[in-house]
Design an enzyme around this catalytic site. Structure first.
Site, PDB file in Angstrom:
ATOM      1  NE  ARG A 165      15.896  27.759  -4.558  1.00 47.28           N
ATOM      2  CZ  ARG A 165      17.009  27.429  -3.940  1.00 47.28           C
ATOM      3  NH1 ARG A 165      17.048  27.361  -2.625  1.00 47.28           N
ATOM      4  NH2 ARG A 165      18.092  27.137  -4.620  1.00 47.28           N
ATOM      5  CG  ASN A 179      14.425  24.490  -4.597  1.00 49.42           C
ATOM      6  OD1 ASN A 179      13.571  25.078  -5.247  1.00 49.42           O
ATOM      7  ND2 ASN A 179      15.688  24.434  -4.977  1.00 49.42           N
TER       8      ASN A 179
END
Length: 91
Positions: free
Chosen positions: A18, A36
């Site tokens: 990320r 996520n």
């Protein structure tokens, strides 16, 4: 302007995927988000110039050094996005 929401599968959680995605998207001037998913994959929305969206999708196939990406699947196109790029909570 173009946008694509994608599913990124493989070893993509616990490897800074990320943060890497946010850094790359901001560097390219793209809008959107990354998060996520509880199923073990990463979901992202990239919005901006068509060529830059395609560029980041190609880069997502590699990801950060510790990642092992198996697939990048387009889930939707032409979704609206707020200005800027951010990391969203896991969903």
């Amino acid at each position: 302007m173009a946008s694509k929401r994608v599913k990124i599968a493989g070893r993509v959680q616990g490897v800074s995927y990320r943060a890497w995605t946010e850094e790359r998207a901001v560097g390219l001037g793209l809008d959107g988000w990354v998060r996520n998913r509880s199923g073990g994959w990463v979901e992202a929305l990239f919005a901006g110039d068509q060529d830059l969206v395609e560029q980041i999708l190609a880069e997502c196939l590699e990801g950060p050094r510790a990642a092992r990406v198996e697939a990048v699947e387009v889930l939707a196109e032409n979704e609206a996005s707020e200005p800027g790029f951010r990391v969203l909570p896991t969903e």
